[in-house]
Scaffold this motif. Structure first.
Motif, PDB file in Angstrom:
ATOM      1  N   ARG A   1      58.698 -24.157 -13.209  1.00  0.00           N
ATOM      2  CA  ARG A   1      57.979 -23.386 -12.207  1.00  0.00           C
ATOM      3  C   ARG A   1      58.020 -21.927 -12.619  1.00  0.00           C
ATOM      4  O   ARG A   1      58.961 -21.467 -13.257  1.00  0.00           O
ATOM      5  CB  ARG A   1      58.548 -23.574 -10.817  1.00  0.00           C
ATOM      6  CG  ARG A   1      59.873 -22.914 -10.581  1.00  0.00           C
ATOM      7  CD  ARG A   1      60.280 -22.991  -9.112  1.00  0.00           C
ATOM      8  NE  ARG A   1      61.686 -22.781  -8.934  1.00  0.00           N
ATOM      9  CZ  ARG A   1      62.259 -21.577  -8.885  1.00  0.00           C
ATOM     10  NH1 ARG A   1      61.530 -20.491  -8.982  1.00  0.00           N
ATOM     11  NH2 ARG A   1      63.559 -21.459  -8.744  1.00  0.00           N
ATOM     12  N   VAL A   2      56.995 -21.215 -12.230  1.00  0.00           N
ATOM     13  CA  VAL A   2      56.889 -19.794 -12.538  1.00  0.00           C
ATOM     14  C   VAL A   2      57.215 -18.994 -11.287  1.00  0.00           C
ATOM     15  O   VAL A   2      56.749 -19.326 -10.201  1.00  0.00           O
ATOM     16  CB  VAL A   2      55.472 -19.451 -13.058  1.00  0.00           C
ATOM     17  CG1 VAL A   2      55.316 -17.958 -13.256  1.00  0.00           C
ATOM     18  CG2 VAL A   2      55.183 -20.205 -14.344  1.00  0.00           C
ATOM     19  N   GLY A   3      58.022 -17.949 -11.451  1.00  0.00           N
ATOM     20  CA  GLY A   3      58.357 -17.062 -10.345  1.00  0.00           C
ATOM     21  C   GLY A   3      59.622 -17.469  -9.629  1.00  0.00           C
ATOM     22  O   GLY A   3      60.114 -18.592  -9.761  1.00  0.00           O
ATOM     23  N   GLY A   4      60.180 -16.532  -8.917  1.00  0.00           N
ATOM     24  CA  GLY A   4      61.409 -16.755  -8.169  1.00  0.00           C
ATOM     25  C   GLY A   4      62.402 -15.656  -8.491  1.00  0.00           C
ATOM     26  O   GLY A   4      62.347 -15.041  -9.558  1.00  0.00           O
ATOM     27  N   GLY A   5      63.301 -15.422  -7.583  1.00  0.00           N
ATOM     28  CA  GLY A   5      64.212 -14.303  -7.708  1.00  0.00           C
ATOM     29  C   GLY A   5      65.586 -14.600  -8.261  1.00  0.00           C
ATOM     30  O   GLY A   5      66.413 -13.699  -8.361  1.00  0.00           O
ATOM     31  N   GLU A   6      65.859 -15.845  -8.629  1.00  0.00           N
ATOM     32  CA  GLU A   6      67.211 -16.192  -9.074  1.00  0.00           C
ATOM     33  C   GLU A   6      67.651 -15.364 -10.277  1.00  0.00           C
ATOM     34  O   GLU A   6      68.780 -14.871 -10.321  1.00  0.00           O
ATOM     35  CB  GLU A   6      67.325 -17.678  -9.427  1.00  0.00           C
ATOM     36  CG  GLU A   6      67.038 -18.615  -8.283  1.00  0.00           C
ATOM     37  CD  GLU A   6      65.613 -19.148  -8.307  1.00  0.00           C
ATOM     38  OE1 GLU A   6      64.669 -18.355  -8.554  1.00  0.00           O
ATOM     39  OE2 GLU A   6      65.433 -20.339  -8.083  1.00  0.00           O
ATOM     40  N   LEU A   7      66.768 -15.203 -11.252  1.00  0.00           N
ATOM     41  CA  LEU A   7      67.127 -14.451 -12.454  1.00  0.00           C
ATOM     42  C   LEU A   7      67.472 -13.010 -12.103  1.00  0.00           C
ATOM     43  O   LEU A   7      68.499 -12.481 -12.523  1.00  0.00           O
ATOM     44  CB  LEU A   7      66.006 -14.490 -13.488  1.00  0.00           C
ATOM     45  CG  LEU A   7      66.276 -13.655 -14.743  1.00  0.00           C
ATOM     46  CD1 LEU A   7      67.483 -14.175 -15.504  1.00  0.00           C
ATOM     47  CD2 LEU A   7      65.042 -13.624 -15.628  1.00  0.00           C
ATOM     48  N   GLY A   8      66.627 -12.359 -11.312  1.00  0.00           N
ATOM     49  CA  GLY A   8      66.881 -10.982 -10.920  1.00  0.00           C
ATOM     50  C   GLY A   8      68.200 -10.830 -10.183  1.00  0.00           C
ATOM     51  O   GLY A   8      68.950  -9.872 -10.410  1.00  0.00           O
TER      52      GLY A   8
ATOM     53  N   TYR B   1      61.263 -20.989 -14.851  1.00  0.00           N
ATOM     54  CA  TYR B   1      62.457 -21.813 -14.807  1.00  0.00           C
ATOM     55  C   TYR B   1      62.080 -23.230 -15.207  1.00  0.00           C
ATOM     56  O   TYR B   1      61.164 -23.815 -14.641  1.00  0.00           O
ATOM     57  CB  TYR B   1      63.040 -21.824 -13.394  1.00  0.00           C
ATOM     58  CG  TYR B   1      63.351 -20.446 -12.866  1.00  0.00           C
ATOM     59  CD1 TYR B   1      64.611 -19.896 -13.022  1.00  0.00           C
ATOM     60  CD2 TYR B   1      62.370 -19.694 -12.215  1.00  0.00           C
ATOM     61  CE1 TYR B   1      64.893 -18.620 -12.543  1.00  0.00           C
ATOM     62  CE2 TYR B   1      62.654 -18.422 -11.734  1.00  0.00           C
ATOM     63  CZ  TYR B   1      63.911 -17.895 -11.911  1.00  0.00           C
ATOM     64  OH  TYR B   1      64.188 -16.643 -11.444  1.00  0.00           O
ATOM     65  N   CYS B   2      62.767 -23.787 -16.204  1.00  0.00           N
ATOM     66  CA  CYS B   2      62.552 -25.174 -16.625  1.00  0.00           C
ATOM     67  C   CYS B   2      63.881 -25.902 -16.487  1.00  0.00           C
ATOM     68  O   CYS B   2      64.912 -25.423 -16.963  1.00  0.00           O
ATOM     69  CB  CYS B   2      62.062 -25.236 -18.067  1.00  0.00           C
ATOM     70  SG  CYS B   2      60.416 -24.536 -18.295  1.00  0.00           S
ATOM     71  N   TRP B   3      63.847 -27.058 -15.831  1.00  0.00           N
ATOM     72  CA  TRP B   3      65.099 -27.755 -15.579  1.00  0.00           C
ATOM     73  C   TRP B   3      64.979 -29.250 -15.791  1.00  0.00           C
ATOM     74  O   TRP B   3      63.927 -29.847 -15.693  1.00  0.00           O
ATOM     75  CB  TRP B   3      65.607 -27.458 -14.177  1.00  0.00           C
ATOM     76  CG  TRP B   3      64.749 -28.000 -13.077  1.00  0.00           C
ATOM     77  CD1 TRP B   3      64.887 -29.195 -12.446  1.00  0.00           C
ATOM     78  CD2 TRP B   3      63.608 -27.366 -12.486  1.00  0.00           C
ATOM     79  NE1 TRP B   3      63.912 -29.349 -11.495  1.00  0.00           N
ATOM     80  CE2 TRP B   3      63.123 -28.231 -11.496  1.00  0.00           C
ATOM     81  CE3 TRP B   3      62.959 -26.162 -12.697  1.00  0.00           C
ATOM     82  CZ2 TRP B   3      62.002 -27.930 -10.727  1.00  0.00           C
ATOM     83  CZ3 TRP B   3      61.860 -25.847 -11.930  1.00  0.00           C
ATOM     84  CH2 TRP B   3      61.400 -26.733 -10.961  1.00  0.00           C
ATOM     85  N   SER B   4      66.115 -29.808 -16.123  1.00  0.00           N
ATOM     86  CA  SER B   4      66.354 -31.237 -16.212  1.00  0.00           C
ATOM     87  C   SER B   4      67.819 -31.393 -15.820  1.00  0.00           C
ATOM     88  O   SER B   4      68.139 -31.340 -14.657  1.00  0.00           O
ATOM     89  CB  SER B   4      66.068 -31.760 -17.619  1.00  0.00           C
ATOM     90  OG  SER B   4      66.291 -33.142 -17.660  1.00  0.00           O
ATOM     91  N   SER B   5      68.735 -31.468 -16.790  1.00  0.00           N
ATOM     92  CA  SER B   5      70.158 -31.509 -16.455  1.00  0.00           C
ATOM     93  C   SER B   5      70.721 -30.113 -16.229  1.00  0.00           C
ATOM     94  O   SER B   5      71.784 -29.950 -15.660  1.00  0.00           O
ATOM     95  CB  SER B   5      70.943 -32.237 -17.543  1.00  0.00           C
ATOM     96  OG  SER B   5      70.742 -31.613 -18.789  1.00  0.00           O
ATOM     97  N   PHE B   6      70.043 -29.085 -16.712  1.00  0.00           N
ATOM     98  CA  PHE B   6      70.391 -27.691 -16.456  1.00  0.00           C
ATOM     99  C   PHE B   6      69.100 -26.895 -16.439  1.00  0.00           C
ATOM    100  O   PHE B   6      68.039 -27.408 -16.781  1.00  0.00           O
ATOM    101  CB  PHE B   6      71.381 -27.125 -17.485  1.00  0.00           C
ATOM    102  CG  PHE B   6      70.964 -27.353 -18.910  1.00  0.00           C
ATOM    103  CD1 PHE B   6      70.069 -26.498 -19.536  1.00  0.00           C
ATOM    104  CD2 PHE B   6      71.474 -28.421 -19.626  1.00  0.00           C
ATOM    105  CE1 PHE B   6      69.673 -26.704 -20.844  1.00  0.00           C
ATOM    106  CE2 PHE B   6      71.083 -28.640 -20.938  1.00  0.00           C
ATOM    107  CZ  PHE B   6      70.188 -27.772 -21.547  1.00  0.00           C
ATOM    108  N   THR B   7      69.176 -25.654 -16.033  1.00  0.00           N
ATOM    109  CA  THR B   7      67.982 -24.816 -15.896  1.00  0.00           C
ATOM    110  C   THR B   7      67.989 -23.719 -16.946  1.00  0.00           C
ATOM    111  O   THR B   7      68.960 -22.962 -17.044  1.00  0.00           O
ATOM    112  CB  THR B   7      67.932 -24.174 -14.495  1.00  0.00           C
ATOM    113  OG1 THR B   7      67.929 -25.215 -13.516  1.00  0.00           O
ATOM    114  CG2 THR B   7      66.687 -23.317 -14.329  1.00  0.00           C
ATOM    115  N   GLU B   8      66.919 -23.651 -17.726  1.00  0.00           N
ATOM    116  CA  GLU B   8      66.748 -22.568 -18.680  1.00  0.00           C
ATOM    117  C   GLU B   8      65.664 -21.638 -18.142  1.00  0.00           C
ATOM    118  O   GLU B   8      64.721 -22.081 -17.501  1.00  0.00           O
ATOM    119  CB  GLU B   8      66.393 -23.093 -20.061  1.00  0.00           C
ATOM    120  CG  GLU B   8      67.526 -23.937 -20.610  1.00  0.00           C
ATOM    121  CD  GLU B   8      67.601 -23.959 -22.106  1.00  0.00           C
ATOM    122  OE1 GLU B   8      68.572 -23.400 -22.636  1.00  0.00           O
ATOM    123  OE2 GLU B   8      66.701 -24.531 -22.727  1.00  0.00           O
ATOM    124  N   VAL B   9      65.839 -20.337 -18.408  1.00  0.00           N
ATOM    125  CA  VAL B   9      64.933 -19.328 -17.876  1.00  0.00           C
ATOM    126  C   VAL B   9      64.276 -18.596 -19.031  1.00  0.00           C
ATOM    127  O   VAL B   9      64.933 -18.222 -20.001  1.00  0.00           O
ATOM    128  CB  VAL B   9      65.693 -18.304 -16.994  1.00  0.00           C
ATOM    129  CG1 VAL B   9      64.709 -17.351 -16.331  1.00  0.00           C
ATOM    130  CG2 VAL B   9      66.553 -19.005 -15.958  1.00  0.00           C
TER     131      VAL B   9
END
Length: 190
Positions: A4-11, A33-41
């Motif tokens: 998904r594109v966008g979101g404030g988690e990284l900030g 954010y791309c996720w499966s077993s973990f989330t990469e940004v």
């Protein structure tokens, strides 16, 4: 895998680790954010958003688009930034934060996947928290590794012996040289 594109988690994580001024390093980018077993940004330039949206709308995943920013986790450390993001943060701040400056010999050892010892630590830059991510920078200003601090503050270094571990390395640039892009060795050792 989903993205998904966008979101404030990284900030939120960048501000928590490096302070609000570090958000300047994210200017002009939108997180993906791309996720499966973990989330990469990943950080996407705004001009890529339309293309990424088309790929996502078609049911495909634009995995590894943009600048790799790091990995979000459920447990501590909550966020492991990439060395590229950390370098951008230091450039935006004009100073090091959560960093250990290593001697030339210390950098060589770290590039072989070894931990950073007190003997190899030239300087320490607060804040440092035990179990939280710190970067290992060389005297040339480059980020060579990321580690988990074994100390709660820079003042604790004075009490350590030369052979004591200051940070347990979880990623080093030598990973790429050791064949890290193939499945020989996990990228992060957490």
């Amino acid at each position: 895998m989903r993205c998904r594109v966008g979101g404030g988690e990284l900030g939120e994580e960048v501000a928590r680790l490096f302070g609000a001024g570090a958000l300047r390093a994210l200017a002009g980018y939108v997180p993906m954010y791309c996720w499966s077993s973990f989330t990469e940004v990943y950080l996407l330039r705004e001009e890529l958003l339309e293309a990424v949206d088309r790929v996502l709308s078609s049911g495909r995943v634009p995995y590894s688009a943009g600048l790799y920013a790091g990995r979000l986790r459920r447990s501590r450390p909550r966020f492991i930034p990439s060395h590229l993001l950390v370098e951008r943060v230091y450039e935006a701040l004009g100073r090091y934060v959560r960093a250990l400056e290593a001697s030339e010999q210390g950098v060589r050892v770290v590039l072989y996947g070894r931990d950073i010892l007190r003997l190899s630590t030239l300087r320490c830059f607060e804040p440092i928290e035990k179990g939280e991510v710190v970067s290992v920078v060389g005297t040339d200003g480059r980020v060579y590794a990321l580690g988990l601090s074994e100390v709660d503050s820079c003042s604790e270094l004075e009490r350590l012996r030369a052979e004591d571990v200051v940070a347990r390395v979880i990623f080093d640039l030598g990973w790429y040289l050791r064949g890290g892009t193939v499945a020989r060795e996990r990228k992060y050792r957490v």
